[in-house]
Enzyme design. Structure first.
Site, PDB file in Angstrom:
ATOM      1  N   GLY A  13      79.979 128.847  35.676  1.00  0.00           N
ATOM      2  CA  GLY A  13      80.135 128.373  37.128  1.00  0.00           C
ATOM      3  C   GLY A  13      81.355 129.826  37.704  1.00  0.00           C
ATOM      4  O   GLY A  13      81.685 129.530  38.822  1.00  0.00           O
ATOM      5  N   SER A  19      87.210 132.238  41.545  1.00  0.00           N
ATOM      6  CA  SER A  19      86.712 131.541  40.907  1.00  0.00           C
ATOM      7  C   SER A  19      87.467 130.444  40.332  1.00  0.00           C
ATOM      8  O   SER A  19      88.525 131.035  39.247  1.00  0.00           O
ATOM      9  CB  SER A  19      85.402 131.357  40.230  1.00  0.00           C
ATOM     10  OG  SER A  19      84.388 131.904  41.162  1.00  0.00           O
ATOM     11  N   GLN A  40      74.235 131.990  38.016  1.00  0.00           N
ATOM     12  CA  GLN A  40      73.311 131.110  38.689  1.00  0.00           C
ATOM     13  C   GLN A  40      72.264 132.062  39.105  1.00  0.00           C
ATOM     14  O   GLN A  40      70.859 131.688  38.976  1.00  0.00           O
ATOM     15  CB  GLN A  40      73.949 130.425  39.634  1.00  0.00           C
ATOM     16  CG  GLN A  40      72.652 129.414  40.272  1.00  0.00           C
ATOM     17  CD  GLN A  40      73.242 128.663  41.413  1.00  0.00           C
ATOM     18  OE1 GLN A  40      74.655 128.929  41.910  1.00  0.00           O
ATOM     19  NE2 GLN A  40      72.485 127.825  42.057  1.00  0.00           N
ATOM     20  N   ASP A  64      70.497 128.341  35.512  1.00  0.00           N
ATOM     21  CA  ASP A  64      70.138 127.528  36.757  1.00  0.00           C
ATOM     22  C   ASP A  64      70.385 126.061  36.236  1.00  0.00           C
ATOM     23  O   ASP A  64      69.449 125.488  35.452  1.00  0.00           O
ATOM     24  CB  ASP A  64      68.827 127.773  37.470  1.00  0.00           C
ATOM     25  CG  ASP A  64      68.783 126.677  38.554  1.00  0.00           C
ATOM     26  OD1 ASP A  64      69.516 126.052  38.832  1.00  0.00           O
ATOM     27  OD2 ASP A  64      67.654 127.086  39.354  1.00  0.00           O
ATOM     28  N   VAL A  65      71.425 125.451  36.331  1.00  0.00           N
ATOM     29  CA  VAL A  65      71.598 123.964  35.946  1.00  0.00           C
ATOM     30  C   VAL A  65      71.021 122.944  36.848  1.00  0.00           C
ATOM     31  O   VAL A  65      70.824 121.816  35.996  1.00  0.00           O
ATOM     32  CB  VAL A  65      73.079 123.513  36.070  1.00  0.00           C
ATOM     33  CG1 VAL A  65      74.076 124.416  35.338  1.00  0.00           C
ATOM     34  CG2 VAL A  65      73.715 123.447  37.433  1.00  0.00           C
ATOM     35  N   ALA A  95      76.954 120.952  47.574  1.00  0.00           N
ATOM     36  CA  ALA A  95      76.436 120.168  48.450  1.00  0.00           C
ATOM     37  C   ALA A  95      76.032 121.143  49.769  1.00  0.00           C
ATOM     38  O   ALA A  95      76.708 122.171  49.934  1.00  0.00           O
ATOM     39  CB  ALA A  95      77.424 119.140  48.843  1.00  0.00           C
ATOM     40  N   TYR A 156      84.856 115.837  53.038  1.00  0.00           N
ATOM     41  CA  TYR A 156      84.546 116.281  51.521  1.00  0.00           C
ATOM     42  C   TYR A 156      83.174 115.417  51.294  1.00  0.00           C
ATOM     43  O   TYR A 156      82.486 115.775  50.447  1.00  0.00           O
ATOM     44  CB  TYR A 156      85.624 115.854  50.483  1.00  0.00           C
ATOM     45  CG  TYR A 156      85.816 116.503  49.124  1.00  0.00           C
ATOM     46  CD1 TYR A 156      85.496 118.116  48.958  1.00  0.00           C
ATOM     47  CD2 TYR A 156      85.437 115.720  48.178  1.00  0.00           C
ATOM     48  CE1 TYR A 156      85.544 118.575  47.945  1.00  0.00           C
ATOM     49  CE2 TYR A 156      85.314 116.491  46.871  1.00  0.00           C
ATOM     50  CZ  TYR A 156      85.398 117.532  46.737  1.00  0.00           C
ATOM     51  OH  TYR A 156      85.285 118.224  45.454  1.00  0.00           O
ATOM     52  N   LYS A 163      81.662 113.733  42.918  1.00  0.00           N
ATOM     53  CA  LYS A 163      82.856 114.192  41.997  1.00  0.00           C
ATOM     54  C   LYS A 163      83.327 112.771  41.286  1.00  0.00           C
ATOM     55  O   LYS A 163      83.782 112.787  39.920  1.00  0.00           O
ATOM     56  CB  LYS A 163      84.020 114.658  42.526  1.00  0.00           C
ATOM     57  CG  LYS A 163      83.621 116.044  43.124  1.00  0.00           C
ATOM     58  CD  LYS A 163      83.759 116.905  41.818  1.00  0.00           C
ATOM     59  CE  LYS A 163      83.566 118.481  42.139  1.00  0.00           C
ATOM     60  NZ  LYS A 163      83.492 119.400  41.023  1.00  0.00           N
ATOM     61  N   LEU A 195      85.326 130.486  47.028  1.00  0.00           N
ATOM     62  CA  LEU A 195      84.291 130.499  47.788  1.00  0.00           C
ATOM     63  C   LEU A 195      83.584 129.065  47.973  1.00  0.00           C
ATOM     64  O   LEU A 195      83.181 128.628  49.191  1.00  0.00           O
ATOM     65  CB  LEU A 195      83.118 131.275  47.134  1.00  0.00           C
ATOM     66  CG  LEU A 195      83.508 132.938  47.018  1.00  0.00           C
ATOM     67  CD1 LEU A 195      82.522 133.756  46.210  1.00  0.00           C
ATOM     68  CD2 LEU A 195      83.636 133.500  48.488  1.00  0.00           C
ATOM     69  N   ALA A 196      83.827 128.159  47.079  1.00  0.00           N
ATOM     70  CA  ALA A 196      83.144 127.007  47.012  1.00  0.00           C
ATOM     71  C   ALA A 196      84.211 126.188  48.239  1.00  0.00           C
ATOM     72  O   ALA A 196      83.678 125.462  48.860  1.00  0.00           O
ATOM     73  CB  ALA A 196      83.123 126.242  45.847  1.00  0.00           C
TER      74      ALA A 196
END
Length: 262
Positions: A13, A19, A40, A64-65, A95, A156, A163, A195-196
Site C-alpha cells: 500500500g 503514505s 499497484q 493488484d488486490v 472508494a 467519509y 472500514k 494522498l488517499a
C-alpha cells in the site's frame, strides 16, 4: 538491535513517502526488519522503488488486490526471495471520489459500494489466505482503519462502512489464525495528510478540527503510527490480537469539542 531484528515484513500500500504504509515501513526497517514492497500500478512503481531503496530493499512486486490471481502471483514472486516471512502490513483502501462528497444516501451506488468493500475490506482476508502457507508462527498481520468505521464522519460515507467491515474481519481473522500463533490487529490513526486522505471532501477541515480538539491537541505523525506498528508486530506485543489500536491523540474519547472551539 531493534525490536524486529530477524523478522521480514511485506508492506502493501505504499503510494509515496507521505503514505501511512511508508511511515510503518520506515519504522520497521529502522528496528531491524527486512522489508519487501508491492505496488499497484506501473505509475507507482518508481515511487515505491525509491522507498524500497531507502530501506535497503530490492524486493518490489506488483500486486493488484482486486485480483486473486495477482495476489497469488505476488506471493509466488515473493517466495523467490523469502521462503517464509513474519509480517504483513495491509494499507489499501479505495472508494470513488464522487462517493466521498455529500450525503451518504444520495451519493452511494451499488457498484461503488461493492468496489469499496472489495478493495478496502475483502482484500485483507484474500491476502491473509494467500500468505498463510508462508507465514511464520508468531507472525503478525496489520491493517489500517479510521474512526469513520465506528462513528459517522461527514463525507467519509461508503469508506466508513467498508472500514467497519475491515475491523470486523480483523476480529474474525484473529480468532481463526490465533491457533497458528498469528496475531491480527488494526491501527486506527486520526486524519493524516496523505494522498488517499486528500480524496475525501472537507479533509482539511477534519484535519484541523481534530488537531485543535484532540486531548493531545495534535494529530498523529507517521512516526507515531510506525512505532505502534512496530510494537504490534514485535514479540513485545506477543499477546495483543483482534484489537483496533487508536493512534489519534485521544480524539476518539471526546463527546464534544474543547470549550475554546465550541
Amino acid at each position: 538491535m531493534g525490536f524486529l531484528t530477524g523478522k521480514k515484513a511485506l508492506i502493501i500500500g505504499v503510494a509515496s513517502n507521505r503514505s501511512i504504509a511508508w511511515g510503518i515501513a520506515e519504522s520497521m526497517a529502522a528496528n531491524g526488519c527486512e522489508v519487501a514492497f508491492t505496488y499497484q500500478t506501473d505509475k507507482l512503481k518508481s515511487r515505491v522503488e525509491k522507498c524500497a531503496e531507502i530501506c535497503n530493499s530490492s524486493i518490489v512486486i506488483p500486486c493488484d488486490v482486486s485480483s486473486d490471481e495477482q495476489i497469488n502471483e505476488t506471493f509466488a514472486e515473493l517466495k523467490k526471495s523469502w521462503a517464509n516471512f513474519d509480517i504483513i502490513v495491509h494499507s489499501v483502501a479505495f472508494a470513488d471520489r464522487a462517493e466521498l462528497d455529500g450525503n451518504y444516501v444520495e451519493v452511494t451506488t451499488r457498484e461503488g459500494f461493492l468496489k469499496a468493500h472489495e478493495i478496502s475490506s475483502y482484500s485483507f482476508t484474500a491476502i491473509a489466505k494467500a500468505a498463510l502457507p508462508m507465514l511464520n508462527e508468531n507472525g503478525a498481520l496489520l491493517t489500517l482503519s479510521y474512526l469513520g468505521a465506528l462513528r459517522a464522519i461527514p463525507n467519509y460515507n461508503v469508506m466508513g462502512v467498508a472500514k467497519a467491515a475491515l475491523e470486523s474481519a480483523t476480529r474474525y481473522l484473529a480468532n481463526d489464525l490465533g491457533p497458528d500463533g498469528i496475531r491480527v490487529n488494526a491501527i486506527s490513526p486520526g486524519p493524516m495528510k496523505t494522498l488517499a486522505g486528500a480524496a475525501i471532501s472537507g479533509a482539511r477541515k477534519t484535519y484541523k478540527h481534530t488537531d485543535q480538539n484532540a486531548p493531545m491537541r495534535s494529530n498523529a505523525t507517521l512516526e507515531a503510527v510506525g512505532g505502534t506498528a512496530v510494537y504490534l508486530a514485535s514479540d513485545v506485543g506477543a499477546y495483543t490480537t483482534g484489537e483496533i489500536i487508536r493512534v489519534d491523540g485521544g480524539y476518539h474519547v471526546l463527546g464534544m469539542p474543547q470549550p475554546d472551539h465550541l
